[in-house]
Write an enzyme that holds these catalytic residues in place. Sequence first.
Site, PDB file in Angstrom:
ATOM      1  N   THR A 163      49.999  68.474-122.081  1.00  0.00           N
ATOM      2  CA  THR A 163      50.483  69.945-122.213  1.00  0.00           C
ATOM      3  C   THR A 163      49.135  70.737-121.549  1.00  0.00           C
ATOM      4  OG1 THR A 163      51.852  69.864-123.854  1.00  0.00           O
ATOM      5  CG2 THR A 163      51.178  71.826-123.448  1.00  0.00           C
ATOM      6  N   GLU A 195      50.788  71.641-134.735  1.00  0.00           N
ATOM      7  CA  GLU A 195      50.887  71.859-133.306  1.00  0.00           C
ATOM      8  C   GLU A 195      49.933  72.101-132.515  1.00  0.00           C
ATOM      9  OE1 GLU A 195      52.650  70.868-130.829  1.00  0.00           O
ATOM     10  OE2 GLU A 195      54.205  72.445-130.032  1.00  0.00           O
TER      11      GLU A 195
HETATM   12  N1  HSE Z   1      55.870  76.328-123.151  1.00  0.00           N
HETATM   13  C1  HSE Z   1      54.904  75.315-123.081  1.00  0.00           C
HETATM   14  C2  HSE Z   1      54.352  75.072-121.737  1.00  0.00           C
HETATM   15  C3  HSE Z   1      55.453  74.087-123.454  1.00  0.00           C
HETATM   16  O1  HSE Z   1      55.364  74.990-120.738  1.00  0.00           O
HETATM   17  O2  HSE Z   1      53.113  74.778-121.075  1.00  0.00           O
HETATM   18  C4  HSE Z   1      55.573  73.905-125.042  1.00  0.00           C
HETATM   19  O3  HSE Z   1      54.850  72.751-125.382  1.00  0.00           O
END
Ligand code: HSE
Length: 318
Positions: free
Chosen positions: A184, A132
């Site tokens: 992201t 990941e």
């Molecule tokens: N929690 C992360 C975000 C997404 O909102 O940037 C997860 O990939």
Amino acid sequence: MPNASAEAFAPATVANLGVGFDILGLALREPGDRVRVEHRDQPGAVITDIEGDGGKLPRDPEKNTACIAANSVLKTLGVSSGVAITLHKHLPLASGLGSSAASAVAAAVAVNALFGEPLTRPELLPACLDGEAAVSGYHADNVGPSLLGGITLITGTSSDQIHNLPVPEGVYLALVTPDVAVPTAEARAVLPKMVNLHDMVAQTGAVARLVDAIYRADVRGLATVMEQDCIIEPARAHLMPKLIEVREAAKRAGALGLVISGAGPTLCAVCDDEKVSELVAAAMKNVYDMVGVQSTARHTRIAVKGAQVLRVNDRESP
Ligand code: HSE
């Protein structure tokens, strides 16, 4: 002696659940990625084939999330042989459904199955995180629920910092993914570096109420409080096409609340009835249809189980 091949499934995930930025996530019954690994005598993981990515994912073992996770499991097991990976992508890329996490988790679980499952699911977490990290950073809010299933509270990146919460009966989810990529990294770059005290108190209070609603199986309460994110959604809203209109359409069709799934652009509506979730999914898609944006709508439920081994072929099997 390793098996000849193994195949595993890992589910898509919805991270954040609105107010729980980077600390809450849940697994979906569908969609999910499938990974098949074949044993090979040469060391390391290589990609044989990737289906369903439109040629977009890297085949380079050092850049591919599934390969990185597979290599990490091989290293943990201390084996000198390797695997050839076939990845069946059923998740859209950069869509907020934990696509890279699902591939990493499915690969890690498949490699572990190839060698007779010596590692427990929590012991596979570091390998999944390695995969990941190559794509969207070293955080476990997609990897955790994809690997372990259900709703997870993530307070760190070691397995004892991932806590399974109860899965309330009666939660039905409607999801819509517009055909716009929101990487992201980009969605994280727009977030504030500092948060004021007033917002911190409101957000922590909302997270506490969300966890309480989950424990009490209060679907209406959890949907309402999920929406009370005063920090992340306001900063990201401009990256999500038609967020306000989709939320309004979802609610008119009976949804109890709607949040951005992960870093977006998928939007996730919470319902308390299956038929309603189907109608909500169609209503959300209709908003994009009206403005000529391609989208995919789904309705599904929370998966209590995480990644699963689908099949293992030993050396005698055809
Ligand atoms: N929690 C992360 C975000 C997404 O909102 O940037 C997860 O990939």
